[in-house]
Every structure is written in C-alpha cells, then in structure tokens.
Scaffold this active site. Sequence first.
Site, short mmCIF file in Angstrom:
data_model
loop_
_atom_site.label_atom_id
_atom_site.label_comp_id
_atom_site.label_asym_id
_atom_site.label_seq_id
_atom_site.Cartn_x
_atom_site.Cartn_y
_atom_site.Cartn_z
N CYS A 3 -3.61 -10.88 6.79
CA CYS A 3 -2.45 -10.20 7.38
C CYS A 3 -2.94 -9.41 8.58
O CYS A 3 -4.03 -9.69 9.11
CB CYS A 3 -1.73 -9.34 6.34
N ARG A 9 -0.40 -6.48 2.60
CA ARG A 9 -0.05 -7.80 2.07
C ARG A 9 -1.26 -8.59 1.59
O ARG A 9 -1.27 -9.09 0.46
CB ARG A 9 0.72 -8.61 3.14
N ASP A 119 6.27 -7.34 6.63
CA ASP A 119 5.27 -6.28 6.62
C ASP A 119 5.87 -5.03 5.98
O ASP A 119 6.81 -4.46 6.53
CB ASP A 119 4.87 -6.00 8.08
P1 4NP Z 1 -0.63 -5.36 6.44
O1 4NP Z 1 0.27 -4.12 6.87
O2 4NP Z 1 -0.80 -6.21 7.68
O3 4NP Z 1 0.19 -6.02 5.39
O4 4NP Z 1 -1.93 -4.78 5.93
C1 4NP Z 1 -0.01 -3.30 7.97
C2 4NP Z 1 -0.90 -2.26 7.84
C3 4NP Z 1 -1.17 -1.43 8.91
C4 4NP Z 1 -0.53 -1.64 10.12
C5 4NP Z 1 0.35 -2.69 10.24
C6 4NP Z 1 0.61 -3.53 9.16
N1 4NP Z 1 -0.77 -0.78 11.22
O5 4NP Z 1 -0.08 -0.93 12.24
O6 4NP Z 1 -1.66 0.08 11.14
#
Ligand code: 4NP
Length: 152
Positions: A3, A9, A119
């Site tokens: 991800c 995720r 997300d």
């Molecule tokens: P992930 O979620 O891609 O599912 O781990 C996110 C975690 C952090 C961020 C974006 C999505 N961020 O912008 O820091």
Amino acid sequence: MVCLGNICRSPMAEGILRSEITKRKLTHVVDSAGTGNWHSGEAPDRRAIATAKKFGVDISKLVARQIDRGDLESFDKIFVMDLANYDAVLRLTRNAEEKAKVELFLNQVNPGQDEEVPDPWFGEADGFIPVYKMLEAACTNFLNTIEKIHQS
Ligand code: 4NP
C-alpha cells in the site's frame, strides 16, 4: 502486500494472509511494504492493530518498510491495494516477468474489476472494519486458488 504507507492496509493484509496460511498448514512466505517511505521503521497504525486484534490477528510487531526492486525479484506475487500503488510498483519493474507479478488485490474478489481497497488512514477508526473484511475475502479467495493449484 503493498500500500502507500505500510501502516494500515498492507500490514493488515500481511497479518491475515499469514494467519490463514498457518491455519491451512501452508508454508508460503508473506511480507508487506509501502510505496512511500514516510513511515519506515514504524509499527502499524494503532487502529489497524486494534482491528486485526479484534479478529484474532496480531500485527503489533510488524515494522513498516518501503518496497524495493529486490522484492519484485524475490516474490512470486505482488498484491497492491490501489491504482496509485499499482503505478508506483510497475515503475519499479524491469521486465515482463516482474510486471506480470503485480495485481490489484481486490481482483481476487471481483476478477477484472480493478477495484481499490480504500485508504482508511484519513477516516475514523470504524472505517478499518470494512477494509479488514475486504482484505480477508481476498486472502481467502487467493489461498483457495493456490490450494486448488497444489491439488491438481
Ligand atoms: P496505508 O495508509 O497506505 O494503508 O498504510 C496510509 C498511511 C499513511 C499515509 C497514507 C496512507 N500518509 O499519508 O502518511
């Protein structure tokens, strides 16, 4: 499992898949990574840890890292959560064999539909539950397919 941040995720997907693999007495190696490096070295988001725990999966010890070209070589399958992840990972591939490994994870649930795992990072904690359920369904379908291949 890939991800953006590797704290919501993909660590949940990693935990679910590893847990299912153990339950089915399979031996496949699972890992996860983010296309970004902002959270490298961090544990999963507390909401992801709490959600997985609710379903009996411990992801509290996982550590975020960024995907690298070596992963494209080492792993047979690279599941990505959304189209931005897909583009980012495809940019890392060096040949057709590596490109063919990359797939949107929800195509395990609805083949060819190119659906994305939303997300949950910006939403409320309860947004993690539907995401967990989607990941669980995709893990189950994927392992059912693998087991069929092994049996044939
Ligand atoms: P992930 O979620 O891609 O599912 O781990 C996110 C975690 C952090 C961020 C974006 C999505 N961020 O912008 O820091």
